[in-house]
Design a protein around this motif. Structure first.
Motif, short mmCIF file in Angstrom:
data_model
loop_
_atom_site.label_atom_id
_atom_site.label_comp_id
_atom_site.label_asym_id
_atom_site.label_seq_id
_atom_site.Cartn_x
_atom_site.Cartn_y
_atom_site.Cartn_z
N GLN A 76 -14.35 -18.40 -7.65
CA GLN A 76 -13.67 -18.10 -6.38
C GLN A 76 -13.73 -16.63 -6.03
OE1 GLN A 76 -12.15 -20.45 -8.52
NE2 GLN A 76 -13.02 -21.94 -7.12
N LYS A 77 -14.02 -15.80 -7.04
CA LYS A 77 -14.03 -14.35 -6.78
C LYS A 77 -15.29 -13.73 -7.34
CE LYS A 77 -9.26 -14.24 -7.89
NZ LYS A 77 -8.56 -13.92 -9.07
N GLU A 79 -16.66 -9.66 -8.33
CA GLU A 79 -16.38 -8.21 -8.37
C GLU A 79 -17.62 -7.49 -8.85
OE1 GLU A 79 -11.69 -8.52 -9.63
OE2 GLU A 79 -13.00 -7.19 -10.80
N ALA A 90 -15.24 -6.15 -3.85
CA ALA A 90 -14.72 -7.44 -4.31
C ALA A 90 -14.81 -8.47 -3.19
CB ALA A 90 -13.27 -7.28 -4.76
N ASP A 92 -13.78 -12.72 -2.11
CA ASP A 92 -12.85 -13.79 -2.42
C ASP A 92 -13.21 -15.03 -1.60
OD1 ASP A 92 -10.48 -15.23 -2.92
OD2 ASP A 92 -9.49 -13.30 -3.37
N ALA A 94 -11.17 -17.27 -0.62
CA ALA A 94 -10.11 -17.52 0.36
C ALA A 94 -10.53 -16.88 1.68
CB ALA A 94 -8.80 -16.90 -0.12
N GLN A 96 -13.12 -17.84 3.40
CA GLN A 96 -14.53 -18.19 3.67
C GLN A 96 -14.68 -19.68 3.99
OE1 GLN A 96 -16.89 -15.82 3.62
NE2 GLN A 96 -15.52 -14.24 2.86
N CYS A 198 -13.80 -15.59 -11.92
CA CYS A 198 -14.36 -14.44 -11.19
C CYS A 198 -15.71 -14.08 -11.81
CB CYS A 198 -13.39 -13.26 -11.30
SG CYS A 198 -14.01 -11.78 -10.49
#
Ligand SMILES: Cc1cc2nc3c(=O)[nH]c(=O)nc-3n(C[C@H](O)[C@H](O)[C@H](O)COP(=O)(O)OP(=O)(O)OC[C@H]3O[C@@H](n4cnc5c(N)ncnc54)[C@H](O)[C@@H]3O)c2cc1C
Length: 404
Positions: A76-77, A79, A90, A92, A94, A96, A198
Motif C-alpha cells: 500500500q505504500k 518509500e 513517499a 500511498d 489511499a 489512488q 511498504c
C-alpha cells in the motif's frame, strides 16, 4: 511436421501469457521451451519475485491466472530515499482508488498459474525440454528443426526466450547493450520490525537496495544492486557478516535484517534489439529489451508487449486478414519500441542521477525529491507510471477496460 499459425519460443511469463491471450482465437499455437514444464501445485519458493503493476494485474486477472496465485502480496505504500541525505519521497495507495500500489508475485508460481490456465485450451500445445537446432526464417513462413522431434512450420514465430534469446542470436538480429556495472543480489530476508506492506528503496552510494514486502509481515525480498567487486565481497561474507552489512545498508529502516534463503547474483545489462522483426519472426519482452530492475518494470513491460501483440493479431484475425502481415508487425514494433525506449531512458537517468556522490548534486537531488514529494501533479504522474496506468496501454490493460 507440426503445422502452426503461431509458434512461441519460451514459456516464461511473457510466452505463456501470449499463448493464453491468443488461445481465444481460432489459431493453432504451440509454445516451445528448452526447460521443464512448470510444476503445478508446487509451493512458491519466493526465491525470485517480481513487483507487478495494476496494468499487469488486470490482464492476469482476465486470464484467470491472478486468482490462482497464492504468493501475491499487495503493498500500500512506497518509500524512496537517499542514504545520508534529506532526499525522500513517499507514496500511498489511499487516494489512488486502488487496493495496492503494486503486488509482489513469485515468478515461478506465476508460470505455474499461467500454464494451468492453458491446460484446457485445445488449440495450444506446450512442448517442454525441447531443443531447437535450426531456424529457417523465410519470407512467408518459418521452419524450426527440433532435435529428436519432427520439424515445426509456422506462419509467425514469436521469440519470448528471454534476455539471451537463442532465436535473436541465431537470426543475428542486431542488439545494442551496455553494462549497468551492477550485479543484483537477491534473497529473502527476515526483519525484526514489521514491513507494514511498504515497498522501500534506498539509494546508496554504489547502487539501490530494494526491500520488497511479502505476505508475511516480517518477510521481504531484496534486490541489492552493487558494482561487481562489491558483489563478490558480499557473496564471500559469512551469513552473520552479510546480515550486519545489509542492516547497515538499510539504515535500520526495519530493525535487524537476516537472510532467510540462498543469496543469488544477477549481472545487470541494458539490452535493446534495434530490429524486433525479421521476416515473420518477432521479438517480445526480455528477448527484445532488458532494463535495470530498480523500478521493478521489466516483467510489466514484457507483459504489455504480448498484450499489445495479441491485440493487433486479434484485430487482424477478426478482420479475416493474414496474421503475419508486415504492416501489423511493423505497427507492433513501433508501438512497443517507443514504450521500451521511455523506460530505458528513465532507468538510465535514475541510475546516473543517483550514481554521483558530488555534494552539490546530492543537494539538488534532495531538493528535487522534496519538491516532487510536495508537488501534487508531478507526484501524480510518477504514481500513474508506477501503477502502470500511463503510456500507450493495450486496451485490455487499461483501467476502464470491461470484457465483452
Ligand atoms: C534481479 C531482478 C529483479 C527483477 N525484478 C522485477 C520486478 O520487480 N518487476 C518486474 O516487472 N520485472 C522485474 N525483473 C525483470 C523480469 O524478471 C523479466 O523481465 C521477466 O522475467 C522476463 O520474462 P520473459 O518471459 O521475457 O523471459 P524469461 O522469464 O527469461 O523466460 C524465457 C523462457 O525462454 C526459455 N528459453 C530460453 N532459451 C530457449 C531456447 N533456446 N529454446 C526454448 N526455450 C528457451 C527459458 O527456459 C524460459 O522459460 C527483474 C529482473 C531481475 C534480473
Amino acid at each position: 511436421m507440426l503445422d502452426l499459425d503461431i509458434a512461441i519460443v519460451g514459456a516464461g511469463s511473457a510466452g505463456l501469457t501470449l499463448a493464453l491471450l491468443l488461445s481465444e482465437l481460432p489459431l493453432k499455437i504451440a509454445v516451445l521451451d528448452k526447460g521443464d514444464a512448470p510444476q503445478i501445485g508446487a509451493a512458491p519458493s519466493l526465491q525470485r519475485v517480481s513487483a507487478l503493476n495494476q496494468a499487469s494485474r488486470r490482464v492476469l486477472q482476465q486470464l484467470g491466472a491472478w486468482q490462482q496465485l497464492s504468493s501475491k502480496a499487495g503493498f500500500q505504500k512506497m518509500e524512496v530515499w537517499e542514504a545520508d541525505s534529506f532526499a525522500r519521497i513517499a507514496f500511498d495507495a489511499a487516494g489512488q482508488q486502488v487496493d495496492a500500489l503494486g503486488y509482489l508475485v513469485d515468478n515461478e508460481e506465476l508460470r505455474q498459474c499461467l500454464f494451468q490456465q492453458l491446460a484446457d485450451k485445445a488449440n495450444v500445445r506446450c512442448l517442454f525440454n525441447c531443443q531447437i537446432d535450426s531456424i529457417n526464417a523465410g519470407e512467408e513462413q518459418t521452419l524450426l528443426s527440433l532435435s529428436g522431434q519432427g520439424p515445426v512450420l509456422c506462419k509467425l514465430l514469436v521469440a519470448a526466450d528471454g534476455a539471451n534469446s537463442f532465436v535473436r542470436q541465431q537470426l543475428k538480429m542486431p542488439i545494442a547493450f551496455w553494462d549497468y556495472d551492477h550485479q543484483a543480489l537477491v534473497c529473502q530476508i527476515h526483519s525484526t520490525e514489521p514491513h507494514g506492506q511498504c515497498a522501500r528503496q534506498v539509494f546508496l552510494k554504489d547502487g539501490p537496495l530494494a526491500l520488497l514486502p511479502l505476505a508475511d509481515s516480517h518477510l521481504l525480498s531484496i534486490v541489492w544492486s552493487v558494482p561487481p567487486e562489491q558483489a563478490e565481497q558480499l557473496l564471500a561474507l559469512s551469513e552473520a557478516e552479510f546480515n550486519k552489512a545489509l542492516t547497515v545498508a538499510s539504515g535500520n529502516a526495519l530493525g535487524v535484517l537476516s537472510r532467510a534463503s540462498v543469496l543469488s547474483a544477477h549481472p545487470l545489462k541494458m539490452r535493446y534489439a534495434s530490429e524486433w522483426l525479421l521476416n515473420k519472426v518477432v521479438l517480445v519482452a526480455d528477448a527484445a529489451h532488458t532494463i535495470h530492475p530498480l523500478a521493478g518494470q521489466g516483467m510489466n513491460l514484457g507483459l504489455m508487449d504480448v498484450v499489445a501483440l495479441a491485440e493487433l493479431i486479434s484485430e487482424q484475425v477478426l478482420a479475416r486478414k493474414p496474421l503475419q502481415e508486415e504492416r501489423l508487425l511493423r505497427r507492433f514494433e513501433r508501438w512497443r519500441k517507443a514504450e521500451a525506449q521511455t523506460l530505458i531512458v528513465a532507468m538510465e537517468a535514475f541510475k546516473r542521477g543517483f550514481g554521483s556522490s558530488n555534494p552539490a548534486l546530492k543537494l539538488v537531488r534532495g531538493l528535487g525529491m522534496r519538491l516532487v514529494d510536495k508537488a501534487g501533479p508531478l507526484k501524480k504522474s510518477i504514481m500513474a507510471a508506477a501503477l502502470g496506468n500511463s503510456g500507450d496501454l493495450p486496451k485490455r490493460a487499461r483501467p476502464e477496460f470491461t470484457p465483452d
